[in-house]
Design a protein around this motif. Structure first.
Motif, PDB file in Angstrom:
ATOM      1  N   THR A   1      14.400  31.315  21.720  1.00  0.00           N
ATOM      2  CA  THR A   1      14.624  29.770  21.482  1.00  0.00           C
ATOM      3  C   THR A   1      15.940  29.483  21.803  1.00  0.00           C
TER       4      THR A   1
ATOM      5  N   HIS B   1      17.721  24.862  17.939  1.00  0.00           N
ATOM      6  CA  HIS B   1      17.867  25.534  16.615  1.00  0.00           C
ATOM      7  C   HIS B   1      17.859  24.132  15.715  1.00  0.00           C
ATOM      8  N   PRO B   2      17.444  24.408  14.409  1.00  0.00           N
ATOM      9  CA  PRO B   2      18.009  23.596  13.369  1.00  0.00           C
ATOM     10  C   PRO B   2      19.405  23.467  12.979  1.00  0.00           C
TER      11      PRO B   2
ATOM     12  N   HIS C   1      10.528  28.944  12.638  1.00  0.00           N
ATOM     13  CA  HIS C   1      11.721  29.195  13.606  1.00  0.00           C
ATOM     14  C   HIS C   1      12.391  30.602  13.210  1.00  0.00           C
TER      15      HIS C   1
ATOM     16  N   CYS D   1      13.828  33.606  15.423  1.00  0.00           N
ATOM     17  CA  CYS D   1      15.382  33.437  15.903  1.00  0.00           C
ATOM     18  C   CYS D   1      16.315  34.206  14.938  1.00  0.00           C
TER      19      CYS D   1
ATOM     20  N   HIS E   1      19.321  34.771  15.299  1.00  0.00           N
ATOM     21  CA  HIS E   1      20.536  33.802  15.454  1.00  0.00           C
ATOM     22  C   HIS E   1      20.421  33.018  14.161  1.00  0.00           C
ATOM     23  N   CYS E   2      19.388  32.307  13.769  1.00  0.00           N
ATOM     24  CA  CYS E   2      19.373  31.311  12.827  1.00  0.00           C
ATOM     25  C   CYS E   2      19.174  32.226  11.666  1.00  0.00           C
TER      26      CYS E   2
HETATM   27 ZN   LIG Z   1      17.323  29.152  15.820  1.00  0.00          ZN
END
Ligand SMILES: [Zn+2]
Lengths: 214, 213
Positions: free
Chosen positions: B2, B5-6, B30, B34, B36-37
């Motif tokens: 992705t 991102h939010p 998400h 993800c 990362h998030c």
């Molecule tokens: Zn993300």
């Protein structure tokens, strides 16, 4: 002076000291509450469980009271602790400190209690946990325990140096269940100001790594 | 992977547990994909724990711990809980089943179909809508009313801001005018949450998002 001593020690008892050093280092990465939570998970240790209760229950009770559950505060404390017991076998100290893990349980139980109180006759097709519990079995997380521990220490340290107006906003979001918009309304400042305080704080805490929509 | 991102504010409100259920669902979907998030939310959860620790403490009744012990002696043991966890189904399947294509889609115009699923979130005021744009299909140019949060569930679409792939996250508002095109391959299916209830004006029923408004 220091150096001489340590050199001597190293020369004399190298194998022992290395061993101790290693175990001290890996234990040191686990704070005392995380160690106790591991004991509860591994061997249902009730003494450790009681110690966790004495440390966290008063925090949780305040959390419940601040979050609109004043008349159900003891109930939330109970729900959280029963949940801690039942889920303790899933706890992995490398992924979260006990305090963080317990915070997420408290958050989920709070949401669940409020949901159940507000629920009309209609049943929700999805449970609180479906929305707020990230599956714990992502074995290949890139975040190592050391990295996690460092960021926790950093957050704790940097929080002390944040201006009060920034911590106030964050406290309202976390402790009073308020959206950024509600915080803005309450403090009678524009939403943009609230967001810039949060952004400044998260920058200092290094929580913002990359933002697409600043 | 992705790309969209939010923002940190949404992740913080998720971590604090302040989002409405439909918004929390978008974030949760998400986060599932993800890392990362996920690591940002881990840090925000730590921040929450530290905030909680720094508040005043309130003493708890002596009998509370005894009541807890009584409850854990009756309830299921830790290992049964673990087994239960392993079996759990994702929120999207619970909500929509396994086959998004077999849902009772309503064709809106040309390449666009919609399905309003607001009734799956009783007690919420937001409108929750699934939208499908046929693979390679185009939606007409449109703007947005209020703020809408969208996550791509299947396929991908492109507009003037870039390409949005599966599990990408996008927030659009009044200022955003766009003309999305679904990429070739799969039909593009999105889940959108409209913060402000849609006010219908004019003779035509306004079409729902995120492709049309
Ligand atoms: Zn993300």
């Amino acid at each position: 002076m220091m150096q001489t001593n340590s050199m001597q020690a190293t020369a004399k008892e190298r194998p022992v000291s290395t061993l101790e050093h290693t175990s001290a280092r890996s234990e040191g990465r686990k704070d005392q509450w995380s160690q106790m939570l591991v004991k509860v998970g591994k061997s249902q240790d009730r003494q450790a469980y009681h110690a966790l209760f004495q440390h966290f229950a008063p925090q949780l009770k305040y959390y419940a009271m601040a979050n609109g559950l004043a008349s159900h505060a003891e109930e939330l404390v109970q729900e959280v602790f029963v949940s801690i017991w039942r889920r303790s076998c899933l706890y992995d100290w490398r992924k979260a400190a006990a305090s963080t893990w317990i915070f997420t349980i408290a958050r989920n139980q709070r949401i669940d209690m409020l949901r159940k109180m507000q629920r009309t006759s209609a049943e929700m097709p999805i449970e609180t946990e479906d929305l707020w519990q990230i599956p714990g079995d992502n074995e290949n997380e890139p975040v190592t325990s050391l990295h996690r521990l460092m960021s926790e220490r950093r957050i704790r340290e940097s929080l002390k140096h944040l201006p009060e107006e920034q911590t106030t906003v964050i406290a309202k979001v976390y402790m009073e269940n308020k959206s950024h918009q509600m915080v803005a309304n309450e403090l009678n400042i524009p939403l943009g100001t609230v967001k810039s305080r949060v952004r400044l704080a998260l920058n200092k805490l290094k929580v913002i790594l990359q933002d697409q929509n600043p | 992977m992705t790309q969209h991102h939010p923002d940190s504010f949404s992740l913080m409100e998720y971590s604090a547990g302040n989002l409405t259920e439909p918004h929390a669902l978008c974030i949760r979907l998400h986060l599932d994909q993800c890392s990362h998030c996920r690591s940002r939310v881990d840090m925000l959860d730590s921040l929450g724990a530290i905030m909680m620790e720094q508040q005043p403490q309130v003493s708890v009744a002596d009998t509370t711990f005894d009541s807890i012990l009584a409850r854990i002696d009756e309830g299921p043991g830790p290992d049964q809980v673990e087994a239960q966890q392993r079996r759990s189904v994702g929120p999207l399947q619970k909500l929509l089943g396994n086959d998004l294509d077999s849902l009772p889609w309503k064709r809106q115009l040309g390449d666009v179909s919609v399905l309003d699923i607001s009734d799956r979130f009783p007690g919420q005021t937001e409108q929750v809508v699934l939208q499908k744009l046929t693979a390679g299909g185009k939606a007409p140019t449109h703007t947005h009313r209020g703020e809408e949060t969208t996550i791509v569930l299947q396929g991908a679409f492109a507009d003037n801001k870039g390409i949005f792939n599966q599990w990408d996250f996008v927030v659009l508002n009044q200022q955003d005018e766009h003309k999305p095109i679904a990429l070739e391959g799969d039909d593009c299916i999105t889940l959108s949450v409209l913060s402000a209830p849609v006010k219908l004006t004019g003779t035509f029923t306004r079409l729902l998002n995120p492709f049309i408004r």
